[in-house]
Write an enzyme that holds these catalytic residues in place. Structure first.
Site, mmCIF file in Angstrom:
data_model
loop_
_atom_site.group_PDB
_atom_site.id
_atom_site.type_symbol
_atom_site.label_atom_id
_atom_site.label_comp_id
_atom_site.label_asym_id
_atom_site.label_seq_id
_atom_site.Cartn_x
_atom_site.Cartn_y
_atom_site.Cartn_z
ATOM 1 N N GLU A 229 -19.960 25.811 35.309
ATOM 2 C CA GLU A 229 -21.462 25.039 34.642
ATOM 3 C C GLU A 229 -21.161 23.626 35.015
ATOM 4 O O GLU A 229 -20.097 23.082 35.217
ATOM 5 C CB GLU A 229 -21.377 25.359 33.027
ATOM 6 C CG GLU A 229 -21.194 26.637 32.827
ATOM 7 C CD GLU A 229 -20.968 26.906 31.289
ATOM 8 O OE1 GLU A 229 -21.217 25.867 30.593
ATOM 9 O OE2 GLU A 229 -20.458 27.860 30.827
ATOM 10 N N GLU A 340 -29.698 24.114 26.660
ATOM 11 C CA GLU A 340 -28.772 24.818 25.616
ATOM 12 C C GLU A 340 -28.662 23.652 24.321
ATOM 13 O O GLU A 340 -28.305 22.578 24.388
ATOM 14 C CB GLU A 340 -27.353 25.284 25.821
ATOM 15 C CG GLU A 340 -26.685 25.657 24.877
ATOM 16 C CD GLU A 340 -25.232 26.130 25.519
ATOM 17 O OE1 GLU A 340 -24.387 26.434 24.440
ATOM 18 O OE2 GLU A 340 -24.877 26.080 26.565
#
Length: 425
Positions: A229, A340
């Protein structure tokens, strides 16, 4: 006499009880002192492992300390090399291949030209790291103490990855993490790229965060999920402030024991001297004002098998060695792009922590946050537009996502939202 005898016994019992209480208190205080000294020892030991001796130190205007640590011959002093598999690892100073083909000196430049390649990190205002060093954001005692434990410092919570219903319909996020993403699945993916709009979302509670990133996922969403990520985040708990910061993350067991943010554990090997993982990005976008974005490319070197990361036009930052992973040693099975947040519901209602700009996608450019020029790397090591781009969000009334495509931005999407509002109680 009996009464006197009874009185003495009562006094003696009280004395014994006092002695016992005093003893327990002393033991408790001793245990507390031992626990406190033990914690200090563990924190100091952890800081010594993370903060290597620098050849130069730069004080950033946001309070960060950037240490320029030796690369080359002493690159093994990076936290990455605490990993047992990396003890005899031969450092790669450049990838063998780039998604544009064979890697050569023209694919990456020490000083890329043009405004589009400007690197917006605050610490650059006060200096640079010299050739042969890498910039490392110094970890402070307070950073570690904010974590639930030394062991958990720099780690995400289990199952914080978005799980589209099409992928694993029986799994749901149970720890308060919410997402608004676009994704592709059903093929073998060897990398991903996007340009991310940069904002500074507001955070309600210090144990919450807001981020925008790319996920490269391998395997199922069970206990052995592999993930690489990268993106930007605001995380008061991790960094001690509300600045927008560049970050990376990896895990090979669904965030349980392996992996971490940035260089806070063994894994990612940095080779670049210009970019500091975890450092503040500035300037950021403003509502109905100037817009700023960053480009991130992650791809698998077809020859060596390592996963490389590039920032902007030509800054190759480093790589995740292939042997850190199980499924990602071959390819990724899903790519996700998006936002997120952590919704802790601390006051009995949804958090008002913002995602992206804090505005819904239908507001459009200069108001809502975006990802543009979304691409994947195929089996021939070529960048191409994603096929079958899907979207996913747990609560569209809190955070939403809308995709589109045009000649200038290719495949893109707007995403985000304010969190708590009249439709998201």
């Amino acid at each position: 006499m009996g009464a006197v005898h009874f009185s003495l016994v009562k006094v003696n019992r009280g004395f014994i009880v006092c002695l016992w209480l005093w003893g327990m208190l002393s033991l408790s205080c001793a245990a507390a002192r031992y626990g406190s000294s033990r914690q200090k020892f563990e924190v100091k030991k952890h800081l010594n492992r993370l903060n290597k001796s620098p050849v130069k130190t730069i004080q950033s205007p946001d309070g960060d300390i950037i240490d320029c640590s030796l690369r080359c011959a002493t690159i093994s002093k990076q936290p990455a090399f605490d990993h047992p598999f990396l003890k005899d690892h031969k450092i790669q100073m450049r990838p063998s291949y780039h998604p544009e083909g064979l890697f050569d000196d023209n694919k990456v430049s020490a000083k890329p030209e043009g405004k589009a390649t400007h690197i917006p990190q605050l610490w650059h205002r006060y200096g640079k790291c010299t050739e042969g060093t890498i910039p490392v954001r110094r970890t402070k005692e307070d950073d570690v103490l904010r974590a639930s434990s030394v062991k958990r410092y720099g780690k995400k919570k289990h199952r914080s990855v978005p799980i589209p219903k099409s992928a694993e319909p029986d799994l749901i996020n149970q720890n308060g993490h919410q997402h608004a993403i676009a994704y592709v699945e059903g093929d073998k993916y060897y990398g991903a790229k996007a340009t991310l709009n940069v904002w500074e979302p507001k955070i309600q509670n210090t144990n919450e965060f807001s981020l925008s990133q790319i996920w490269l996922l391998g395997g199922s969403f069970g206990q052995d999920l592999n993930s690489i990520e990268a993106g930007w985040q605001v995380s008061p708990d991790l960094y001690g402030d509300n600045n927008t910061r560049l970050f990376t993350y990896w895990t090979s067991d669904a965030y349980q024991a392996t992996g971490c943010y940035n260089l806070l554990c063994s894994g990612f090997i940095q080779i670049n001297r210009d970019i500091a993982m975890g450092a503040s990005i500035s300037p950021v976008s403003g509502y109905r004002n100037s817009q700023y974005d960053i480009s991130i490319l992650i791809w698998k070197d077809p020859k060596e098998g390592h996963w490389w990361m590039q920032f902007g036009n030509g800054y190759v930052l480093g790589y995740w060695p292939s042997f850190l992973f199980s499924y990602l040693t071959e390819s990724a099975s899903m790519i996700e792009w998006g936002g997120e947040v952590v919704n802790s519901q601390s006051e009995g209602h949804h958090t008002w922590t913002q995602m992206g700009s804090g505005h819904f996608p239908e507001e459009g450019f200069s108001k809502a946050s975006y990802f543009r020029n979304i691409q994947v790397v195929d089996g021939s090591n070529n960048l191409k537009a994603p096929k079958g781009l899907g979207t996913f969000t747990e609560k569209s009334n809190c955070y939403d996502v809308q995709t589109g495509s045009n000649d200038d931005w290719g495949h893109y999407f707007y995403y985000g939202g304010p969190g708590k509002n009249k439709n998201c109680p």
